[in-house]
Design an enzyme around this catalytic site. Structure first.
Site, PDB file in Angstrom:
ATOM      1  N   LYS A  94       0.819  -1.222   0.000  1.00 33.26           N
ATOM      2  CA  LYS A  94       0.000   0.000   0.000  1.00 33.26           C
ATOM      3  C   LYS A  94       0.851   1.269   0.000  1.00 33.26           C
ATOM      4  O   LYS A  94       0.385   2.332  -0.390  1.00 33.26           O
ATOM      5  CB  LYS A  94      -0.986  -0.028   1.157  1.00 33.26           C
ATOM      6  CG  LYS A  94      -2.037  -1.103   0.912  1.00 33.26           C
ATOM      7  CD  LYS A  94      -3.150  -1.110   1.901  1.00 33.26           C
ATOM      8  CE  LYS A  94      -4.178  -2.167   1.531  1.00 33.26           C
ATOM      9  NZ  LYS A  94      -3.644  -3.560   1.650  1.00 33.26           N
TER      10      LYS A  94
HETATM   11  C1  LIG Z   1      -4.196  -4.659   0.993  1.00 25.69           C
HETATM   12  C2  LIG Z   1      -3.380  -5.892   0.862  1.00 25.69           C
HETATM   13  C3  LIG Z   1      -3.729  -6.920  -0.048  1.00 25.69           C
HETATM   14  C4  LIG Z   1      -4.985  -6.858  -0.902  1.00 25.69           C
HETATM   15  O1  LIG Z   1      -4.931  -5.870  -1.906  1.00 25.69           O
HETATM   16  P1  LIG Z   1      -6.279  -5.373  -2.629  1.00 25.69           P
HETATM   17  O2  LIG Z   1      -5.843  -4.221  -3.456  1.00 25.69           O
HETATM   18  O3  LIG Z   1      -7.224  -4.983  -1.528  1.00 25.69           O
HETATM   19  O4  LIG Z   1      -6.796  -6.504  -3.443  1.00 25.69           O
HETATM   20  C5  LIG Z   1      -2.884  -8.026  -0.147  1.00 25.69           C
HETATM   21  N1  LIG Z   1      -1.784  -8.147   0.628  1.00 25.69           N
HETATM   22  C6  LIG Z   1      -1.421  -7.185   1.506  1.00 25.69           C
HETATM   23  C7  LIG Z   1      -0.204  -7.387   2.333  1.00 25.69           C
HETATM   24  C8  LIG Z   1      -2.194  -6.037   1.653  1.00 25.69           C
HETATM   25  O5  LIG Z   1      -1.822  -5.100   2.543  1.00 25.69           O
END
Ligand SMILES: *Cc1c(COP(=O)(O)O)cnc(C)c1O
Length: 462
Positions: free
Chosen positions: A112
């Site tokens: 993120k």
């Molecule tokens: C947020 C997240 C995901 C999922 O991503 P999306 O964009 O919501 O599909 C997968 N792995 C980690 C470590 C995350 O923080």
């Protein structure tokens, strides 16, 4: 370029407006009206460029001249200078034709950061230009709050309030938030659970009168700028592996569908992609929809891959809009029915989705098995989210000759519990974070009432 809502009723917006807006006022999500296209030549020209330069080229058409090139290049360069690896998102070869795209070298060790480091800077840029200030409010069960805080800590025109459930967040996750001692960062520990915290944030967005005219901004994955920033690494990885001359496939640990949807955008913009594999944990709505046309909610399961624990995948709506040939009325009708009862997609859009997307669901026992197996075969310790992608890549892969890229969405040290359960001694935090447990913390504990939280925001925003 204008941005339109997936439900067809909200006004079209400019880039600046779409960055400052979360949900469209018809309940839909904003998407570009038309997509830019990269020719084979434009893709070939990106080979060997820095990540920041590829990012500038991929995102420039979306910005649509609303930020001048030098300024935008500066924002992008600053955003990715916070990553602790020269390649920003390095590709690591696992075997003859399977690669990991490491997305965890940012400040909070998960993917993120890629979007939020840029989003904070974009928001601050536009707010300064308008001579406005804004407040960010968010609730976190541990993981995404820290990425939002790190993305906004240097923003002069933003104050950020992140609510977490008191004593219900792991120490590492809490400290990743509470040791950021910037004077625009406010951590609030709510004497309640995550749902209480989230409900208070939702109520605050629904009625913003308590802010007396200030703007409340959402930084969750419905913000278009987050998707935009994530398109870049698909293009960068594809070009590194031979695009435009060669196809590539991706396996993506998925929850709200923001990550893999960005990949689909890259494909629509000209990147040759053979296959997208959607990996889920036991919260498998995406897998059930794709394989059995069962588009229905199930109870939330708490898994070893907690950042993928969801009931509804909010960004899936953006893909549905495409699959329903951009018919906002059809999308609105489908999603209204989905809120009330189990439903199914129409035949034609489902068939369209199945042309590019496959899916695979991985339960907790399998996550542990995969962490052990991948380590035995490759020497890598995968985090539990990445483990779902690794297994899905093996089981749902269409062909062996196309390079497969599994997205490594988090650093294993961030999810040590699963790693220890899999039989390892744990993984040390990267050296720049190894004093996390000694750093000074700052946070406020508040009762779980809307009045207390809103009063705190009003008293503390600058
Ligand atoms: C947020 C997240 C995901 C999922 O991503 P999306 O964009 O919501 O599909 C997968 N792995 C980690 C470590 C995350 O923080």
């Amino acid at each position: 370029m204008r941005y339109v809502s997936t439900r067809g009723q909200a006004p079209a917006l400019s880039f600046e407006e779409v960055v400052l807006t979360g949900l469209a006022n018809d309940g839909g999500l904003y998407v570009p009206e038309t997509l830019p296209h990269f020719s084979a030549e434009a893709l070939a020209d990106m080979a060997g460029l820095s990540y920041a330069e590829i990012a500038f080229r991929v995102m420039k058409p979306f910005v649509n001249g609303e930020i001048d090139d030098d300024t935008f290049r500066g924002l992008v360069t600053d955003a990715y200078a916070t990553f602790n690896h020269d390649a920003v998102l390095p590709l690591k070869q696992l075997d003859a034709n399977h690669f990991l795209l490491e997305q965890f070298h940012g400040p909070t060790l998960a993917f993120k950061d890629v979007a939020l480091q840029l989003l904070g800077r974009l928001l601050d840029h536009f707010l300064k230009k308008r001579n406005e200030r804004a407040v960010i409010m968010g609730a976190t069960s541990g993981d995404t709050g820290s990425a939002a805080i790190e993305g906004c800590r240097h923003c002069d025109n933003l104050d950020i309030f992140i609510l977490h459930p008191h004593n219900r967040v792991s120490e590492v996750q809490r400290r990743q938030m509470t040791t950021v001692l910037a004077n625009n960062v406010f951590n609030v520990a709510i004497e309640g659970n995550f749902d209480d915290a989230q409900a208070m944030v939702k109520q605050s967005f629904a009625n913003q009168d308590f802010l007396n005219g200030s703007r409340l901004v959402a930084v969750n994955s419905i913000n278009w700028a987050r998707i935009m920033a994530q398109i870049v690494y698909y293009v960068a990885a594809g070009v590194a592996l031979g695009a435009p001359h060669r196809e590539v496939s991706f396996s993506v640990p998925s929850a709200n569908f923001g990550n893999v949807f960005a990949g689909y955008m890259a494909y629509k913009m000209g990147l040759p992609v053979k296959q997208f594999i959607i990996a889920t944990n036991a919260n498998d709505i995406l897998h059930r929809t794709l394989t059995a046309n069962d588009f229905s909610k199930r109870e939330l399961a708490a898994t070893l891959a907690p950042s993928m624990d969801i009931v509804v995948s909010s960004n899936f709506e953006r893909l549905l809009f495409d699959a329903y040939e951009r018919d906002g009325h059809a999308v609105a009708a489908l999603l209204e029915r989905f809120q009330i009862e189990p439903t199914a997609l129409a035949e034609a859009p489902l068939a369209t989705l199945r042309e590019k997307f496959s899916s695979f669901s991985v339960d907790d026992a399998t996550i542990l098995e995969v962490i052990r197996e991948a380590h035995h075969r490759t020497g890598e310790i995968l985090d539990p989210h990445t483990a779902t992608g690794y297994r899905a890549a093996e089981r749902a892969r269409a062909d062996q000759s196309t390079p497969m890229v599994t997205l490594a969405t988090a650093h294993p040290a961030k999810f040590a519990e699963a790693v220890v359960k899999a039989g390892f001694q744990g993984v040390p935090l990267p050296t720049h974070m190894d004093d996390l447990l000694e750093r000074e913390e700052r946070y406020s504990v508040l009762p779980a009432t809307l009045e207390a939280v809103q009063q705190f925001v009003v008293d503390n925003r600058r």
